[in-house]
Write a protein that holds these residues in place. Structure first.
Motif, PDB file in Angstrom:
ATOM      1  N   PRO A   1       0.827  -1.216   0.000  1.00 29.58           N
ATOM      2  CA  PRO A   1       0.000   0.000   0.000  1.00 29.58           C
ATOM      3  C   PRO A   1       0.854   1.256   0.000  1.00 29.58           C
ATOM      4  O   PRO A   1       1.956   1.297   0.520  1.00 29.58           O
ATOM      5  N   SER A   2       0.306   2.258  -0.596  1.00 26.27           N
ATOM      6  CA  SER A   2       1.044   3.508  -0.719  1.00 26.27           C
ATOM      7  C   SER A   2       1.276   4.128   0.653  1.00 26.27           C
ATOM      8  O   SER A   2       0.352   4.215   1.472  1.00 26.27           O
ATOM      9  N   PRO A   3       2.493   4.542   0.945  1.00 24.49           N
ATOM     10  CA  PRO A   3       2.734   5.177   2.253  1.00 24.49           C
ATOM     11  C   PRO A   3       2.065   6.530   2.400  1.00 24.49           C
ATOM     12  O   PRO A   3       1.978   7.060   3.501  1.00 24.49           O
ATOM     13  N   ASP A   4       1.577   7.091   1.278  1.00 28.04           N
ATOM     14  CA  ASP A   4       0.946   8.401   1.342  1.00 28.04           C
ATOM     15  C   ASP A   4      -0.532   8.331   1.734  1.00 28.04           C
ATOM     16  O   ASP A   4      -1.169   9.371   1.879  1.00 28.04           O
ATOM     17  N   SER A   5      -1.101   7.127   1.840  1.00 29.43           N
ATOM     18  CA  SER A   5      -2.511   7.021   2.200  1.00 29.43           C
ATOM     19  C   SER A   5      -2.715   7.492   3.636  1.00 29.43           C
ATOM     20  O   SER A   5      -1.913   7.186   4.522  1.00 29.43           O
ATOM     21  N   PRO A   6      -3.786   8.242   3.893  1.00 28.30           N
ATOM     22  CA  PRO A   6      -3.981   8.783   5.259  1.00 28.30           C
ATOM     23  C   PRO A   6      -4.296   7.662   6.245  1.00 28.30           C
ATOM     24  O   PRO A   6      -4.987   6.694   5.943  1.00 28.30           O
ATOM     25  N   ARG A   7      -3.786   7.800   7.457  1.00 31.26           N
ATOM     26  CA  ARG A   7      -4.016   6.844   8.526  1.00 31.26           C
ATOM     27  C   ARG A   7      -4.696   7.542   9.698  1.00 31.26           C
ATOM     28  O   ARG A   7      -4.455   8.723   9.949  1.00 31.26           O
ATOM     29  N   ALA A   8      -5.520   6.785  10.390  1.00 34.67           N
ATOM     30  CA  ALA A   8      -6.236   7.352  11.535  1.00 34.67           C
ATOM     31  C   ALA A   8      -5.256   7.658  12.661  1.00 34.67           C
ATOM     32  O   ALA A   8      -4.263   6.949  12.858  1.00 34.67           O
ATOM     33  N   SER A   9      -5.544   8.695  13.398  1.00 36.74           N
ATOM     34  CA  SER A   9      -4.688   9.084  14.517  1.00 36.74           C
ATOM     35  C   SER A   9      -5.555   9.716  15.597  1.00 36.74           C
ATOM     36  O   SER A   9      -6.668  10.188  15.329  1.00 36.74           O
ATOM     37  N   GLN A  10      -5.026   9.723  16.798  1.00 43.58           N
ATOM     38  CA  GLN A  10      -5.713  10.319  17.940  1.00 43.58           C
ATOM     39  C   GLN A  10      -4.687  11.003  18.823  1.00 43.58           C
ATOM     40  O   GLN A  10      -3.692  10.392  19.224  1.00 43.58           O
ATOM     41  N   ALA A  11      -4.939  12.260  19.105  1.00 41.90           N
ATOM     42  CA  ALA A  11      -4.005  13.014  19.935  1.00 41.90           C
ATOM     43  C   ALA A  11      -4.071  12.538  21.376  1.00 41.90           C
ATOM     44  O   ALA A  11      -5.064  11.948  21.828  1.00 41.90           O
ATOM     45  N   ALA A  12      -3.006  12.764  22.088  1.00 42.21           N
ATOM     46  CA  ALA A  12      -2.945  12.359  23.496  1.00 42.21           C
ATOM     47  C   ALA A  12      -3.931  13.176  24.312  1.00 42.21           C
ATOM     48  O   ALA A  12      -4.093  14.382  24.080  1.00 42.21           O
ATOM     49  N   PRO A  13      -4.617  12.564  25.265  1.00 46.76           N
ATOM     50  CA  PRO A  13      -5.556  13.329  26.099  1.00 46.76           C
ATOM     51  C   PRO A  13      -4.811  14.274  27.029  1.00 46.76           C
ATOM     52  O   PRO A  13      -3.629  14.069  27.337  1.00 46.76           O
ATOM     53  N   PRO A  14      -5.459  15.301  27.501  1.00 47.11           N
ATOM     54  CA  PRO A  14      -4.784  16.223  28.434  1.00 47.11           C
ATOM     55  C   PRO A  14      -4.546  15.542  29.776  1.00 47.11           C
ATOM     56  O   PRO A  14      -5.299  14.654  30.183  1.00 47.11           O
ATOM     57  N   PRO A  15      -3.513  15.946  30.478  1.00 52.86           N
ATOM     58  CA  PRO A  15      -3.261  15.353  31.804  1.00 52.86           C
ATOM     59  C   PRO A  15      -4.308  15.817  32.810  1.00 52.86           C
ATOM     60  O   PRO A  15      -5.011  16.804  32.589  1.00 52.86           O
ATOM     61  N   PRO A  16      -4.437  15.111  33.918  1.00 52.97           N
ATOM     62  CA  PRO A  16      -5.403  15.544  34.933  1.00 52.97           C
ATOM     63  C   PRO A  16      -5.064  16.925  35.471  1.00 52.97           C
ATOM     64  O   PRO A  16      -3.896  17.295  35.630  1.00 52.97           O
ATOM     65  N   THR A  17      -6.081  17.684  35.741  1.00 52.12           N
ATOM     66  CA  THR A  17      -5.893  19.021  36.287  1.00 52.12           C
ATOM     67  C   THR A  17      -5.597  18.943  37.788  1.00 52.12           C
ATOM     68  O   THR A  17      -5.683  17.882  38.410  1.00 52.12           O
ATOM     69  N   ALA A  18      -5.237  20.095  38.368  1.00 49.84           N
ATOM     70  CA  ALA A  18      -4.963  20.136  39.809  1.00 49.84           C
ATOM     71  C   ALA A  18      -6.211  19.787  40.612  1.00 49.84           C
ATOM     72  O   ALA A  18      -6.121  19.130  41.663  1.00 49.84           O
ATOM     73  N   GLU A  19      -7.390  20.220  40.145  1.00 50.84           N
ATOM     74  CA  GLU A  19      -8.626  19.876  40.856  1.00 50.84           C
ATOM     75  C   GLU A  19      -8.892  18.372  40.803  1.00 50.84           C
ATOM     76  O   GLU A  19      -9.353  17.773  41.792  1.00 50.84           O
ATOM     77  N   GLU A  20      -8.632  17.748  39.653  1.00 52.13           N
ATOM     78  CA  GLU A  20      -8.849  16.303  39.541  1.00 52.13           C
ATOM     79  C   GLU A  20      -7.892  15.527  40.438  1.00 52.13           C
ATOM     80  O   GLU A  20      -8.282  14.525  41.059  1.00 52.13           O
ATOM     81  N   TRP A  21      -6.630  15.975  40.537  1.00 48.62           N
ATOM     82  CA  TRP A  21      -5.685  15.303  41.426  1.00 48.62           C
ATOM     83  C   TRP A  21      -6.075  15.533  42.886  1.00 48.62           C
ATOM     84  O   TRP A  21      -5.903  14.637  43.742  1.00 48.62           O
ATOM     85  N   ALA A  22      -6.599  16.691  43.198  1.00 43.50           N
ATOM     86  CA  ALA A  22      -7.032  16.940  44.571  1.00 43.50           C
ATOM     87  C   ALA A  22      -8.198  16.031  44.956  1.00 43.50           C
ATOM     88  O   ALA A  22      -8.264  15.508  46.082  1.00 43.50           O
ATOM     89  N   PHE A  23      -9.120  15.825  44.026  1.00 40.25           N
ATOM     90  CA  PHE A  23     -10.216  14.887  44.302  1.00 40.25           C
ATOM     91  C   PHE A  23      -9.687  13.460  44.426  1.00 40.25           C
ATOM     92  O   PHE A  23     -10.103  12.698  45.324  1.00 40.25           O
ATOM     93  N   ALA A  24      -8.770  13.052  43.517  1.00 41.08           N
ATOM     94  CA  ALA A  24      -8.247  11.685  43.547  1.00 41.08           C
ATOM     95  C   ALA A  24      -7.484  11.414  44.829  1.00 41.08           C
ATOM     96  O   ALA A  24      -7.496  10.278  45.338  1.00 41.08           O
TER      97      ALA A  24
END
Length: 288
Positions: free
Chosen positions: A91-114
């Motif tokens: 297959p052609s290397p130029d064909s588009p592939r699916a991707s997903q960006a990394a999620p954001p890290p937990p916020t300070a409020e989320e770490w305080a709750f955890a």
């Protein structure tokens, strides 16, 4: 013979003859064949056709025929007689592939709750830890590098990593990225119970899957009984049918402390829960 006897005999003979005649007429009427009426014949019309030949035209001269030269058929060499067909191009290397960006890290409020949520083996801490690792692994791209990796983790009471063990993995690249992210994690808050936190965690490094926030509304309900086969037997010990052990409900004080920690579930948590159910049970049971 007396006169009245002859009259009586005549009457009997006449009656028999009359009945015989009626019977003969009835038989003749019932079994008489009646021929159907003849349909009127229509006059036949005869049509004569005459074939007139087309006018004669001179035939063209036939074109000279040439015989193509014959080429002798030779068998292919033994090395190429059974040669496999050429492989399909990659297959052609130029064909588009699916991707997903990394999620954001937990916020300070989320770490305080955890750091203060103790229910279900510090459920919020375990989720924030996995989200922190996944956010540091980068974007996931469709291909051979995507996959899953499951760890057994032990977090010390001060929040530092005490032990990390790989249980299984489907991608060496995903395992390497996850281990690198774990080693470079920022300082984490202490565990909610002040004791070592031991748990198993699956990290998904794929453009088609993402872990959403969990639901907390059922965390104060008693744990369902763990199923164990009552007929399992090792063949050596006495064979006994084990009865399921019922789960004891929380005492009022523990229940009150548990309910006090419950947060309000978000729309994202509800959506992630529905997606997990869809992925678990599939289309045949959920209608998808």
């Amino acid at each position: 013979m007396r006169p009245y006897s002859s009259h009586r005999l005549f009457a009997i003979v006449f009656s028999l003859a009359l009945h015989a005649g009626v019977w003969l007429l009835a038989i003749g009427y019932q079994f008489k064949y009646v021929s159907p009426a003849e349909t009127p014949k229509t006059a036949e019309k005869i049509v004569y056709l005459e074939l007139i030949p087309p006018p004669s035209q001179p035939l063209p001269d036939p074109a000279p025929t040439t015989t193509p030269p014959t080429t002798p058929i030779t068998a292919p060499p033994p090395d190429t007689a059974l040669a496999a067909p050429a492989p399909a191009p990659p297959p052609s290397p130029d064909s588009p592939r699916a991707s997903q960006a990394a999620p954001p890290p937990p916020t300070a409020e989320e770490w305080a709750f955890a750091a203060n949520y103790t229910n279900k083996n510090s459920k919020g801490y375990r989720y924030s830890w996995g989200q922190q690792v996944r956010s540091m692994m980068g974007s996931a791209v469709e291909g051979p590098d995507q996959g899953l990796v499951r760890f057994r983790i032990e977090i010390a009471p001060d929040g530092s990593l005490a032990q990390l063990q790989t249980l299984w993995t489907t991608s060496p690249v995903a395992e390497q990225l996850a281990r690198q992210a774990i080693q470079n994690m920022p300082p984490l808050p202490p565990t909610p119970t002040g004791k070592p936190l031991i748990f198993d965690k699956t990290i998904s490094f794929s453009p088609f899957a993402s872990e959403g926030p969990p639901l907390y509304r059922d965390d104060c309900l008693p744990e369902p009984p763990v199923f164990r086969n009552p007929f399992a037997w090792d063949g050596l010990s006495p064979q006994l049918v084990a009865a399921p052990t019922p789960t004891a409900p929380l005492d009022p004080q523990a229940l009150a402390d548990c309910l006090r920690q419950l947060p309000k579930d978000s729309v994202e948590a509800e959506s992630a829960s529905d997606q997990r159910l869809m992925d678990q049970w599939g289309s045949s049971k959920t209608g998808r």
